[in-house]
Design a protein around this motif. Structure first.
Motif: not given
Ligand code: 6R9
Length: 656
Positions: A412-413, A427-440, A19-28
């Motif tokens: 929302k998480c 961790v080696m392969i992972t989303p960055l939570p404010g940056a990466t669109p996830t696929k289940p 969400s833009s709400e999460f991304s805007s406050q995230a480190h990345i």
């Protein structure tokens, strides 16, 4: 609910952008920012890591060289740099965070403790002095066999403080397994507790230590025991001490010495496809940096977070994400002693509600167990403090991912599905939570600075959606340095399956994977004889050796069988000595035997008797056939190398 079948993963095409709400406050904050970081790191890995090491950690003395890779596969990071991990996890926070909770601990019976950074400093300094008073020196190994109580983290940090390597052995391992590890690591001291609480029962730890030490070849001379469960235990005069007695007498003055960046930090045993578990060695400076950066960016750690990684400290996830990564960032880390259990199936949700946990990290096997227990338990608690979620340990099936997303994350998480290993340190392969669109079901993209790839056995990258071996093309600071006392095994296991080409070494992870057209990684599971049961790694060889050490067993072959809850379950095929009766009593006895040799995590779900095992003409057990049999599938593929086809016919008859 189903286990992570390749079919359900292959059908997955949903995309969940942060969400833009999460991304805007995230480190990345965006995929673009992630890509820029990754490109910079790819172009100049050493520059990338050294800049972070300089800005994020305290060094007593700077390094001369970022990476020494002149003798591959043996890497040195931040050569001649001087650092202290316990200083980075505690002392440097004292000025601004001395009254901030470092550890929030909840015991299973409902007792609780909050330990501030200032208090943690005092306890760690005292225990470091206790270790010194027992003759522990920089470079020595200390065994830790403990429940999830704050003293476990204190003992680890105290070892790190004085440069003694800890070797934490999961409290669920048996006395036999503990002994093997203490002997291999040549540990002088063991830190334990009388017991721990798990599912309303006492796990007797000190008696297991006594049994482990009851052999002539065990090097341990001192045992330090925390009083936790207060049942009667025996204390051996001269060898055994109570934690509280030694702590009462210890000074809290123990300045952190400047240790070498490559000082051995810990040895953690993990299963492989051959032989006994191997002691994975991690060292100080590179591990500190890697634990710190991955924890910060992947969990988007902020000053006010209440961060809970549910792993036991007996596993690498507990090392890196309960203790070191969290504390290095000055975060508040939650430690929980217990487990969901019939008397309280909602135990985890209680902890989240009580402490207003903001970040929760657990394993897919736990999520599948939560699904089974019912939505009413999480639904009855206030989980609104949660802002992000993570998973680790095995592939997550999209169904479990969606449940986690909806029922726990309330849609929302962001969820980070993190792929990594004991060997990789973090961790080696992972989303960055404010940056990466996830696929289940996908662990998505490599962490910045990680040159992950999918290759064939010659080391060539395979095409989009082609299956191959998960590999890493360039060293990273958190990588393991060697197998304890066995550098050849290190080389063989990780660096020779794919032979080095033109002097370039490629790290072989032992997992099969594919990458989709968007470059997302989909990890399929182990390609070697390692079973991943309930998120724990077990070597088939280990369980087979345990079985054949029973006098009734002639031969054993162990395979994994798909399981709804655990991902995989252990199935053993055995042949017996002489005319033993093939009955239930023996099956029960053999299961108990495996538990006493290794621990309850290795208990076979099923044991099948056979007259003979299917083998190739060169005498190798054909596990592939047994895997199909165990799963109740048709035998596919080539069986022409099978020496005696009637063996298969018979097994098939018995298995159906
Ligand atoms: C951290 C940890 C490592 C093995 C690894 C792989 C499996 C871990 C995963 C995953 C798919 C994930 N694994 N995370 N598979 N997706 N997100 O678990 O270390 O105990 O050494 O196990 O676990 O097979 O090779 P470790």
């Amino acid at each position: 609910m189903s286990q992570p079948t390749i079919e359900s993963i292959l059908q997955e095409d949903r995309l969940f952008p942060p969400s833009s709400e999460f991304s805007s406050q995230a480190h990345i904050k965006s995929l673009d920012e992630y890509k820029k970081l990754s490109e910079a790191a790819q172009a100049d890995p050493e520059g990338f890591w050294s800049k972070l090491a300089e800005t994020e950690l305290h060094w007593f003395e700077k390094w001369d060289q970022v990476l020494d890779w002149s003798n591959p596969p043996f890497a040195k990071w931040f050569v001649n740099g001087k650092i202290n991990l316990s200083y980075n996890c505690i002392d440097r926070h004292l000025e601004t965070r001395s009254d901030k909770p470092a550890i929030i601990w909840e015991g299973e019976p409902g007792d609780a403790r909050i330990i501030t950074y200032k208090q943690l400093h005092t306890e760690v300094c005292k225990f470091a002095n206790v270790l010194k008073s027992q003759g522990v020196k920089t470079g020595d190994r200390v065994g830790i066999y403990m429940p999830m109580i704050p003293e476990a983290a204190i003992a680890m940090l105290a070892c790190a403080r004085i440069g003694a390597a800890h070797s934490v052995v999961f409290g669920g391992f048996s006395a036999e397994a503990l002994r093997d590890r203490l002997v291999d690591a040549d540990a002088k001291v063991v830190v334990t507790a009388d017991g721990g609480w798990r599912k309303d029962k006492i796990v007797p730890l000190k008696p297991a230590v006594d049994a482990a030490l009851d052999a002539p070849n065990v090097p341990v001379t001192t045992v330090i025991t925390v009083k936790r469960t207060a049942q009667d235990i025996t204390m051996a005069e001269g060898r055994d001490h109570w934690w509280h007695d030694l702590m009462d007498a210890a000074s809290d003055d123990c300045p952190a010495p400047a240790l070498d960046s490559e000082q051995m930090l810990f040895v953690l045993y993990t299963s492989g496809s051959t032989g006994k578990p191997k002691g994975v060695v991690h060292t100080t400076g590179g591990y500190n940096l890697y634990a710190h950066m991955t924890c910060k960016w992947i969990f988007d750690l902020k000053e006010d977070d209440v961060y809970w990684c549910g792993a036991d400290i007996g596993w690498i996830t507990g090392h890196t994400y309960v203790v070191y990564g969290a504390l290095s960032n000055g975060a508040t880390t939650v430690m929980y002693e217990g487990a969901p259990r019939p008397s309280n199936p909602g135990a985890f949700w209680d902890v989240i509600e009580k402490y207003k946990v903001t970040i929760f990290y657990t394993a897919p096997t736990a999520i599948r167990a939560f699904i089974k227990m019912g939505d009413e338990h999480p639904n009855a608690r206030d989980l609104s403090s949660l802002r992000m979620l993570g998973t680790v340990g095995e592939p997550i099936n999209p169904e479990a991912w969606m449940w986690y997303h909806k029922v726990i994350g309330k849609e929302k998480c962001p969820i980070v599905d993190t792929w990594w290993q004991t060997e990789t340190g973090g961790v080696m392969i992972t989303p960055l939570p404010g940056a990466t669109p996830t696929k289940p079901g996908s662990a998505t993209l490599p962490f910045p600075g990680i040159q992950a790839d999918i290759v064939d056995l010659e080391g060539n990258s395979v095409g989009p959606n082609d299956g191959g071996f998960l590999a890493v093309r360039h060293p990273w600071p958190g990588m393991m340095r060697t197998v304890y006392n066995n550098p050849e095994r290190f080389r063989k296991t990780y660096w020779e399956h794919i032979p080095p080409k033109d002097g370039k070494y490629i790290y072989f992870a032992g997992d099969g994977a594919r990458r989709d057209a968007d470059g997302y990684f989909w990890v399929m599971g182990r390609v070697d004889d390692v079973i991943n049961t309930a998120g724990h790694r077990l070597g088939t060889m280990e369980i087979e050796s345990a079985l054949v050490s029973h006098p009734a067993v002639a031969e054993a072959a162990v395979v994994g069988k798909p399981d709804d809850l655990k991902g995989e379950e252990v199935v053993a095929f055995i042949t017996l000595e002489g005319d033993q009766a093939q009955d239930d009593a023996l099956i029960k006895e053999l299961k108990a035997h495996v538990v006493s040799e290794i621990g309850a995590i290795a208990r076979p779900g099923e044991i099948r008797f056979a007259d003979a095992l299917p083998k190739t003409r060169s005498g190798k057990i054909m596990r592939r056939l047994l895997r199909s049999l165990a799963a109740g599938q048709e035998i596919a593929g080539d069986t022409s190398t099978l020496e005696d086809r009637s063996v298969l016919e018979k097994l098939r008859g018995e298995g159906s």
